[in-house]
Design a protein around this motif. Structure first.
Motif, PDB file in Angstrom:
ATOM      1  N   UNK A 296       0.834  -1.206   0.000  1.00 33.78           N
ATOM      2  CA  UNK A 296       0.000   0.000   0.000  1.00 33.78           C
ATOM      3  C   UNK A 296       0.867   1.254   0.000  1.00 33.78           C
ATOM      4  N   UNK A 297       1.971   1.228   0.735  1.00 36.02           N
ATOM      5  CA  UNK A 297       2.889   2.368   0.712  1.00 36.02           C
ATOM      6  C   UNK A 297       3.444   2.593  -0.686  1.00 36.02           C
ATOM      7  N   UNK A 298       3.749   1.498  -1.373  1.00 28.81           N
ATOM      8  CA  UNK A 298       4.257   1.621  -2.740  1.00 28.81           C
ATOM      9  C   UNK A 298       3.257   2.289  -3.666  1.00 28.81           C
ATOM     10  N   UNK A 299       1.989   1.915  -3.533  1.00 29.58           N
ATOM     11  CA  UNK A 299       0.961   2.552  -4.343  1.00 29.58           C
ATOM     12  C   UNK A 299       0.833   4.041  -4.011  1.00 29.58           C
ATOM     13  N   UNK A 300       0.919   4.371  -2.737  1.00 30.98           N
ATOM     14  CA  UNK A 300       0.848   5.770  -2.327  1.00 30.98           C
ATOM     15  C   UNK A 300       2.001   6.573  -2.928  1.00 30.98           C
ATOM     16  N   UNK A 301       3.190   6.005  -2.893  1.00 29.14           N
ATOM     17  CA  UNK A 301       4.363   6.682  -3.434  1.00 29.14           C
ATOM     18  C   UNK A 301       4.226   6.886  -4.938  1.00 29.14           C
ATOM     19  N   UNK A 302       3.731   5.866  -5.647  1.00 29.72           N
ATOM     20  CA  UNK A 302       3.568   5.982  -7.097  1.00 29.72           C
ATOM     21  C   UNK A 302       2.559   7.070  -7.446  1.00 29.72           C
TER      22      UNK A 302
END
Length: 421
Positions: A296-302
């Protein structure tokens, strides 16, 4: 003042002068805005006037004002930097600045030489703080349904009506007011006129400020105009050109400004969530150790990277005088959508703590909700993008370059469409 490391994705848009402004905005936000945030949050009924004075002291309301009038003439990338970096610390502070800049665009692009010579120096030094009043309580973004009207009495225009959601309603001392000057049924693009109205004129009444869901400390309230007398020299542009004034201000300033506010809030939501999950104990480690959290953090960063590129790419095109209506729409509409999805993820990852006033995330989430409607709701923006696409495919779309900062009028192409300013 330490020079910040700006994201590498912005290298093509950011000059050394921009980096210096980035650093100045960060220092200002940390030293002068952050200490005021808790007080603003604790008093939703109170309008913060001191932030506007501080912004004026730095000359930032004059960021797009020509140097000939004492302004910075720094362009839209510079303006975006200021709003973006302020919004990281306070959405309300960023809103105060961005709302004050939209009517400046109207004045610069459509004002007469006398109007610009008289008013622009005050905008640049902060003594003239402007607002733009377009939206009405029952009509929202439907400009064609506007009820506010001005009638010519032989020597002046007599203006009557009520405007809602006016940014800086309680602190501006000069309003740009859009009103109907042609009979009902007249084509919208020819029916409206823009007027300069002083806040202290007889018949101008700012209604009591009430707290909103977000942006506490920022006023975006109602103003009533009861038979306000406006002399002909206080018409902006030509009589019947009010739709162009309002729409061009929305395109050239409102959309990128709201994109910058969304971007700053988005960035803070990602940062706060990364810090939270990295320090939150779970099992034999931290919450951030769980693969489902990292996904989920990765999606937020993207999403954040995408919003950042969209925002700065659009305003860089604007500064270069390129036609960029679609890019400005996408930056505003998609920028909000991406930030909103990240805000919801952030709230869920904070769980019940996200609802606690002791955690700043709930303030950031509330502020995010305020960037959807101004300068066009998502539905309006997507409709316009679709229309542009279909016109382009049919070979009927005119791609007229934007003339930015130098030639006048600088107005963007306008059409009879339903918009929200």
């Amino acid at each position: 003042m330490s020079m910040p490391t700006t994201p590498a994705t912005l290298d093509r848009f950011i000059t050394p002068a921009h980096q210096a402004l980035w650093a100045a905005a960060d220092d200002f936000a940390t030293q002068e805005i952050l200490p005021r945030v808790d007080r603003m949050e604790s008093a939703p009924q109170r309008v913060n006037r001191s932030i506007a004075r501080s912004l004026a002291g730095h000359g930032w309301f004059g960021v797009t004002v020509p140097e000939a009038f004492g302004g910075m003439q720094a362009g839209h990338v510079a303006k975006t930097i200021l709003i973006h970096r302020l919004a990281r610390v306070s959405g309300a502070a960023a809103a105060i600045l961005q709302a004050g800049l939209i009517p400046v665009t109207a004045l610069d692009y459509y004002g007469t030489e006398d109007q610009r010579t008289t008013l622009m120096p005050g905008v640049a030094d902060g003594s003239v703080l402007m607002s733009i009043a377009v939206t009405e309580p029952d009509q929202g973004g439907h400009i064609g349904g506007m009820h506010s009207a001005a009638e010519w009495d032989g020597s002046a225009w007599i203006l009557t009506g009520i405007k809602a959601h006016v940014g800086n309603s309680h602190i501006a001392n000069l309003h740009v007011v859009i009103a109907r000057t042609a009979p009902p049924g007249t084509r919208t693009s020819k029916a409206l006129t823009a007027f300069l109205v002083r806040a202290n004129q007889r018949g101008v009444d700012v209604m009591r400020h009430t707290g909103k869901l977000g942006l506490r400390g920022f006023s975006f309230g109602q103003i009533s105009f009861d038979r306000v007398r406006v002399l002909p020299e206080n018409v902006i542009g030509e009589v019947g050109q009010g739709f162009d004034v309002a729409q061009s201000s929305s395109i050239l300033c409102g959309r990128p400004n709201l994109s910058a506010v969304s971007l700053g809030l988005h960035e803070t939501a990602v940062s706060l969530t990364g810090q939270y999950v990295s320090n939150r104990p779970r099992y034999n480690g931290k919450l951030a150790d769980l693969s489902v959290i990292r996904e989920r953090l990765g999606r937020m960063s993207a999403r954040l990277i995408t919003a950042r590129i969209l925002t700065y790419h659009a305003v860089d095109m604007l500064d270069r005088g390129l036609s960029c209506d679609d890019e400005l729409i996408a930056a505003k509409s998609l920028g909000h959508d991406l930030a909103s999805r990240t805000g919801n993820d952030a709230m869920e990852l904070h769980a019940a703590n996200g609802l606690d006033a002791d955690y700043p995330l709930q303030r950031v989430w509330r502020d995010m909700q305020t960037t959807y409607a101004p300068a066009g709701t998502g539905e309006v923006q997507r409709r316009r993008l679709a229309e542009n696409l279909l016109e382009e495919e049919a070979g009927t779309k005119a791609r007229t370059p934007y003339s930015v900062l130098h030639s006048r009028p600088h107005a963007a192409p306008v059409t009879d469409q339903t918009v929200s300013i």
